[in-house]
Each structure stands twice: as structure tokens, then as C-alpha cells.
Scaffold this active site. Structure first.
Site, PDB file in Angstrom:
ATOM      1  N   ASP A 479       0.849  -1.187   0.000  1.00 33.97           N
ATOM      2  CA  ASP A 479       0.000   0.000   0.000  1.00 33.97           C
ATOM      3  C   ASP A 479       0.888   1.241   0.000  1.00 33.97           C
ATOM      4  O   ASP A 479       2.116   1.156   0.133  1.00 33.97           O
ATOM      5  CB  ASP A 479      -0.973   0.008   1.180  1.00 33.97           C
ATOM      6  CG  ASP A 479      -0.297   0.145   2.527  1.00 33.97           C
ATOM      7  OD1 ASP A 479       0.943   0.320   2.556  1.00 33.97           O
ATOM      8  OD2 ASP A 479      -0.992   0.087   3.552  1.00 33.97           O
ATOM      9  N   ASN A 487      -4.200  12.718   0.878  1.00 33.79           N
ATOM     10  CA  ASN A 487      -5.592  13.125   0.701  1.00 33.79           C
ATOM     11  C   ASN A 487      -5.907  14.371   1.505  1.00 33.79           C
ATOM     12  O   ASN A 487      -6.612  15.274   1.038  1.00 33.79           O
ATOM     13  CB  ASN A 487      -6.529  11.994   1.116  1.00 33.79           C
ATOM     14  CG  ASN A 487      -6.711  10.953   0.017  1.00 33.79           C
ATOM     15  OD1 ASN A 487      -6.569  11.257  -1.164  1.00 33.79           O
ATOM     16  ND2 ASN A 487      -7.022   9.718   0.401  1.00 33.79           N
ATOM     17  N   HIS A 492      -8.786  14.812  -2.366  1.00 36.82           N
ATOM     18  CA  HIS A 492      -9.061  13.467  -2.870  1.00 36.82           C
ATOM     19  C   HIS A 492      -8.843  13.340  -4.376  1.00 36.82           C
ATOM     20  O   HIS A 492      -8.526  12.265  -4.873  1.00 36.82           O
ATOM     21  CB  HIS A 492     -10.492  13.056  -2.506  1.00 36.82           C
ATOM     22  CG  HIS A 492     -10.658  12.738  -1.050  1.00 36.82           C
ATOM     23  ND1 HIS A 492     -10.279  11.553  -0.487  1.00 36.82           N
ATOM     24  CD2 HIS A 492     -11.153  13.498  -0.020  1.00 36.82           C
ATOM     25  CE1 HIS A 492     -10.544  11.544   0.813  1.00 36.82           C
ATOM     26  NE2 HIS A 492     -11.078  12.726   1.112  1.00 36.82           N
ATOM     27  N   GLU A 522      -5.973   2.268  -0.728  1.00 34.03           N
ATOM     28  CA  GLU A 522      -4.641   2.434  -1.319  1.00 34.03           C
ATOM     29  C   GLU A 522      -3.854   1.134  -1.301  1.00 34.03           C
ATOM     30  O   GLU A 522      -2.641   1.125  -1.492  1.00 34.03           O
ATOM     31  CB  GLU A 522      -3.860   3.523  -0.573  1.00 34.03           C
ATOM     32  CG  GLU A 522      -3.355   3.138   0.803  1.00 34.03           C
ATOM     33  CD  GLU A 522      -4.383   3.326   1.916  1.00 34.03           C
ATOM     34  OE1 GLU A 522      -3.991   3.357   3.066  1.00 34.03           O
ATOM     35  OE2 GLU A 522      -5.603   3.443   1.596  1.00 34.03           O
TER      36      GLU A 522
END
Length: 599
Positions: A479, A487, A492, A522
Site C-alpha cells: 500500500d 488526501n 481526494h 490504497e
């Protein structure tokens, strides 16, 4: 009109009219042409009675028969016969009519047909048998029985039935026909036949110097050709009437015969029989020919209609000169006006250039080898429109020689071809839609990678292969480090762009056999088929480096942490993902932007 005749058959008026006509003609016949034995040259009442019994309904036959019996008895008594003889002659005439009626109405009550050769021959035989029975009975009653009497009686009543019955039948059929009425031209034609016959018969019978008996026969032939059965019968009746009158007056070529009066009567009767045998069978054959022509014309019309509805035409190539015949539908299929079909080479030239060679080869092979052929080709019409046709044919031989021709069918299948094309396009579109739906169901909408469902299905498939003896797979779970910070700081939208950039960079570090997908948020998963731990570490390091090196203006640089797990013999997709997840968190705990191998 037919209903009127039926009602007349059941009312008292019908039998009364028959009785009056029978009585009048019987008396007239006995007076006009009397022989030595009191027998007329022809007995029209027999023909009238037989025609009536054949025409009226079966249940009314006995009423008319009784009326004729009363009239016959009265006529014989009036002419001076004793009651026993008159009753015997009446019985003989009645029995002859009943015998002929039974023989001619034996098949379901159907009327005899005089335009059918078999019907005419049946009528000829039935009346001969009936007349023979009648002559035998009359000979038993006659005061002067003998062979001459039987022969005279037989010929008299037989001629009465042969000549009068067909005439009345023809008149009846015209009167009750619902199809058409007699036109003025036909009436004028029949009148001309009567006039011509009167002139010919008068010229023949009202002189006793020249034997011109052939002249009425020539006129009767003309009458048959011009007026058919009705014209022939009318012409013969005119000859009978005028000839009988001449015989009564002592005139005519018959008196050139040096013989007794009885012999002259028999000769005259034989002459009338010859007229019947010569004229009526010819009229019947002509009527049968006309009927066949009408039936053939109707069948051709129906065939043309059927071909037009089905878009099927028939064609043939003449065996002798290879001339082509086309049915009307073939012209319509080619888009040409009806007329003279083109020659064989020109007909082949009407096909699409790409199809002409195949068509020409099929036709030539059929003509030489005799093998049936079938092909589908394109016709090019004069307006440029293209029609798809199916053609099939086979070799045929001339009935008179060994020349070879072809017969075949052609069908316009343009609509079917278009329907097949539309169906094929619809099927392809459906297949594409199904593929798109399947791809959509197994693809992550944001990154374009495999989604979680696809990843699990693919991993399960590889684990089943490993259980069956295939090489063990490895997986890499990674990830994005500090993605929440991305974010929160950049928004976003930028986060989504970063996800897509990481997915693309990671995919660049993989082999064609590897599958990468977004597992959620993610988090990403890489499945490495047939890969051991050492190779999995190398691939994972390459992915880490690709992600770290990826840059994009306006986006932050990010790194990834990776957990690697190689499968064991008892692993499931859940267990191996769980071990990779533990290794991932070990990598994060060690400082991120690094990888760890699960134990």
C-alpha cells in the site's frame, strides 16, 4: 336457375310437362316416319325421358317415369295398337329408360358428363344395352316378332337416346350454369350452324339424283369445331328432322337404294348413327382439350402467384439450341421487364463480376458431367442494386432426342441475407456487451486494474493448480505510505491521481504472466504464478523502485511498503493474504518504503 329446376322436379307441373312433350313427340314420330311394322325412324321420346330421369333429383324419378308411361300408353292407343300391345310397348320404353338411368347414375347419383371421353363411351354402351333390353321385350309383345323388328326397334330407340339426350343435357347445363350466360356472339354462332345445316341437309335430302350424304357430315364437323358439343348435337338434330321429313315425303338419296322401305329406314338410321359416332366423340375430345388447356392455364397462373409470393422462379435451358426460358418471377428477380430472356452468356454476365466465374463453371459442369448444382451469388440489376440469389438446377434430356438441357430454380434471398447480417451484427454487439460487462465486473473503475473479486478468483485458481501439482504462486501485498496525509493535504482528486500513477508504475515492473489489482483503498495485490520466494523478492523490489521513481507535476512523490508471501501446501487465499498482510505491516514498522518476506 338450378333451384328452379329442382322445385320443378318435385311439383306436379314437371311430370305433366314431360308427359305432354312425350305424347306429342311420340305421335309426331309415328305419323312422320312410319315403317312397315309401325316403327319410326327415330324415337325422340326415349331421349327426352332419359335426359329427364338423369337430370331430376333421384327421389323424383318415379314421378316422371309414371308420367311418361301414361303418355306412351296414350300415344300407342291413339295410333291404333291394342291395349296389350300398347301396354307392352310402353313397358319396353319405360324399362329401357330405367335401365339406362340406373347404369348412368350408379355412382352416387352423379350425372354423366358428355365432355369426358369416358363419360361418352359409358353413355354409348349404357344406351345400347338399354335399347337391346327394350327391343327384346318389345319383340315378345309385337304381333309380328322377328329379327327385323328387333333390329328396327333397337336402332330407333337407341338413336332417340343417343341424339336427343346430349342435346337436352347441353341445354340444361347452359340454363343452370352459374358461371356465365350465353353471349350474343355464341347465339349468332349457333344460329349460323342451324342455317348452314338446314341448307346442307335440304340440298342433300330434297333431291334424289345425287348421293350427297357426305355433305351433312362435313357441315356437322364444322358445327363441332365452331360450337362444340352443343353445336354438333344441334346440327345432327336438324339433319334428323329434315331427313325424316324427306323420308316421309319419299325424297332424298336414300331412295337411290333399290331395297324395301324397311331397309331404307335401317340405312337412314345407320347413317344417323354414323353422324353421331363421327361428330360427338370429336366434340368430346375438343372439350376435353379445352378443359385441359383451361386447367393448365389455371395451374400456370397459380404457379406464377406462388412464385411471386415465395420469390422463387423457375428456368430452363432448351436441350436443342440452349435457349433460355424464364418464368415471370425470374424477370422480377433480375429487375427486367417480361419478354425474351437473354442468351446464356448474357444471363451469366448479369451476376456480380466476382461471382461470374463460379456461376459459369457450375453451369458448364452440369451440362457436361450431369451433376446437380447449387450456389449462392449476387445479381447486379440495371439500376445498380445488388440482389442475393440461391440457384439450383440439374441436367434434363429432351424427350425426342439425346440433347442435354438444364432445369432449375432461383430464389431471391436478399432479405434473408440482410436478416442474417443484422443477426450477426446483433450477436457480435451482444458478445461485446457481455465482454464489457464481464470486464466491468472484474475491473477497478479508478485504476483499470483487476478488482478485489478478480484477484481472489485468480488466486484461488492458482492455488488449485498448485494443489494439482503445478508450481506454487507467490503474492505481493503493498500500500501507499502516508496516503491519508496526501488526501488531507492535496485533496481526494489528487489522491485519486496518485493511486492511478502508482498502479501504472507498479504494473511496469511486472511480467506478462503476473496479475496486479487494487485490493481496496490504497492497498494493492500482485499475484506471481509459478514464482518462489527469491524471485518474488526481486519482482517486489522492482515494483518498489518503479513507484518511488515515478513523478508527476503537481503530485507528491510517494513510496510503498510491500509484504511478500510464498504459498505452502495447505495455504488458502485467505491464509496467504493474511501472511502477506503481516509482512506488510512489518515493512511499515521498519520505516516504510521497504519490503518484507512472510515467514
Amino acid at each position: 336457375m338450378r333451384q328452379m329446376f329442382a322445385r320443378l322436379g318435385y311439383s306436379p307441373l314437371g311430370p305433366a310437362l314431360l308427359g305432354i312433350a312425350y305424347f306429342a313427340l311420340a305421335v309426331l314420330s309415328l305419323v312422320v316416319a312410319r315403317g312397315a311394322h309401325g316403327i319410326a325412324a327415330i324415337w325422340p321420346p326415349s331421349g327426352i325421358l332419359l335426359a329427364t330421369l338423369l337430370i331430376v333429383p333421384r327421389r323424383a324419378v318415379w314421378r316422371f317415369a309414371m308420367a311418361a308411361i301414361v303418355a306412351s300408353l296414350a300415344a300407342n292407343l291413339l295410333e291404333g295398337s291394342g291395349f296389350r300391345v300398347a301396354a307392352g310397348f310402353t313397358a319396353a320404353n319405360g324399362i329401357e329408360a330405367l335401365v339406362a338411368t340406373v347404369m348412368l347414375r350408379r355412382r352416387g347419383g352423379r350425372r354423366i358428363s358428355f365432355i369426358d371421353p369416358s363419360g361418352l363411351s359409358t353413355f354409348f354402351i349404357a344406351t345400347l344395352i338399354a335399347a337391346s333390353v327394350s327391343a327384346g321385350l318389345a319383340a315378345c309383345i309385337s304381333p309380328q316378332p322377328g329379327r327385323e323388328f328387333m333390329l328396327a326397334w333397337l336402332s330407333t330407340v337407341w338413336l332417340g337416346m343417343l341424339l336427343v339426350t346430349p342435346l337436352l343435357f347441353a341445354i340444361f347445363e347452359i340454363a343452370v350454369s352459374a358461371k356465365r350466360a350465353v353471349s350474343g356472339r355464341e347465339t349468332l354462332n349457333l344460329a349460323g350452324i342451324v342455317v348452314l345445316t338446314v341448307v346442307a341437309t335440304g340440298t342433300t335430302f330434297y333431291q334424289s339424283q345425287y348421293p350427297m350424304l357426305f355433305v351433312p357430315m362435313m357441315v356437322i364437323v364444322i358445327a363441332v369445331l365452331r360450337g362444340g358439343m352443343l353445336g354438333g348435337v344441334i346440327s345432327i338434330i336438324v339433319v334428323v328432322m329434315l331427313g325424316s321429313l324427306a323420308l316421309w315425303l319419299g325424297s332424298g338419296p336414300i331412295f337411290l337404294i333399290r331395297a324395301s322401305h324397311e331397309s331404307r329406314i335401317l340405312f337412314f338410321q345407320f347413317y344417323l348413327l354414323s353422324l353421331f359416332v363421327s361428330a360427338l366423340p370429336m366434340a368430346t375430345l375438343l372439350a376435353a382439350r379445352d378443359r385441359l388447356r383451361i386447367n393448365l392455364s389455371e395451374r400456370v397462373r397459380l404457379l406464377d402467384q406462388a412464385e411471386a409470393v415465395a420469390h422463387i422462379g423457375h428456368w430452363r435451358i432448351n436441350p436443342s439450341d440452349q435457349a433460355i426460358y424464364w418464368s415471370p418471377e425470374v424477370f422480377r428477380i433480375h429487375g427486367l421487364p417480361e419478354g425474351q430472356p437473354p442468351a446464356l452468356d448474357q444471363a451469366i454476365d448479369l451476376y456480380h463480376p466476382a461471382d461470374r466465374g463460379r456461376v459459369s463453371e457450375a453451369v458448364k459442369r452440369a451440362l457436361t458431367d450431369g451433376r446437380p448444382f447449387a450456389f449462392e451469388a449476387r445479381l447486379v440489376r440495371s439500376d445498380g442494386a445488388i440482389r442475393h440469389v440461391e440457384t439450383q438446377g440439374e441436367r434434363v434430356y429432351s424427350s425426342r432426342e439425346d440433347a442435354i438441357g438444364l432445369f432449375g430454380l432461383i430464389r431471391d434471398v436478399t432479405e434473408q441475407i440482410e436478416a442474417r447480417r443484422v443477426l450477426s451484427d446483433a450477436r457480435d454487439a451482444a458478445d461485446r456487451s457481455a465482454e464489457a460487462a464481464m470486464l466491468l465486473a472484474s475491473t477497478d473503475a479508478l485504476t483499470g486494474l483487476a478488482n478485489r473479486r478478480r484477484i481472489v478468483e485468480y488466486l484461488d485458481d492458482k492455488l488449485r493448480g498448485a494443489a494439482a501439482g503445478e508450481a506454487q504462486p507467490s503474492i505481493v501485498l503493498f500500500d501507499i505510505d502516508h496516503f491519508k496525509f496526501v488526501n488531507d493535504r492535496y485533496g481526494h482528486d489528487i489522491g485519486d491521481e496518485v493511486l492511478k500513477r502508482v498502479a501504472s508504475a507498479a504494473a511496469e515492473g511486472l511480467r506478462n504472466t503476473d496479475l496486479i489489482g487494487r485490493y481496496g483503498g490504497e492497498e494493492f495485490v500482485i499475484i506471481l504464478p509459478g514464482t518462489d520466494a527469491s524471485s518474488a523478492l526481486q519482482i517486489a523490489e522492482r515494483v518498489r523502485a518503479k513507484v518511488e521513481a515515478s513523478q508527476h507535476e503537481g503530485q507528491p512523490t510517494v513510496t510503498v511498503s510491500l509484504g511478500i508471501a510464498s504459498t505452502g501446501g495447505e495455504d488458502t487465499s485467505h491464509s496467504i493474504l493474511k501472511r502477506a498482510d503481516v509482512a506488510l505491516y512489518e515493512a511499515k514498522s521498519a520505516g516504510r518504503n521497504r519490503l518484507r518476506l512472510a515467514s
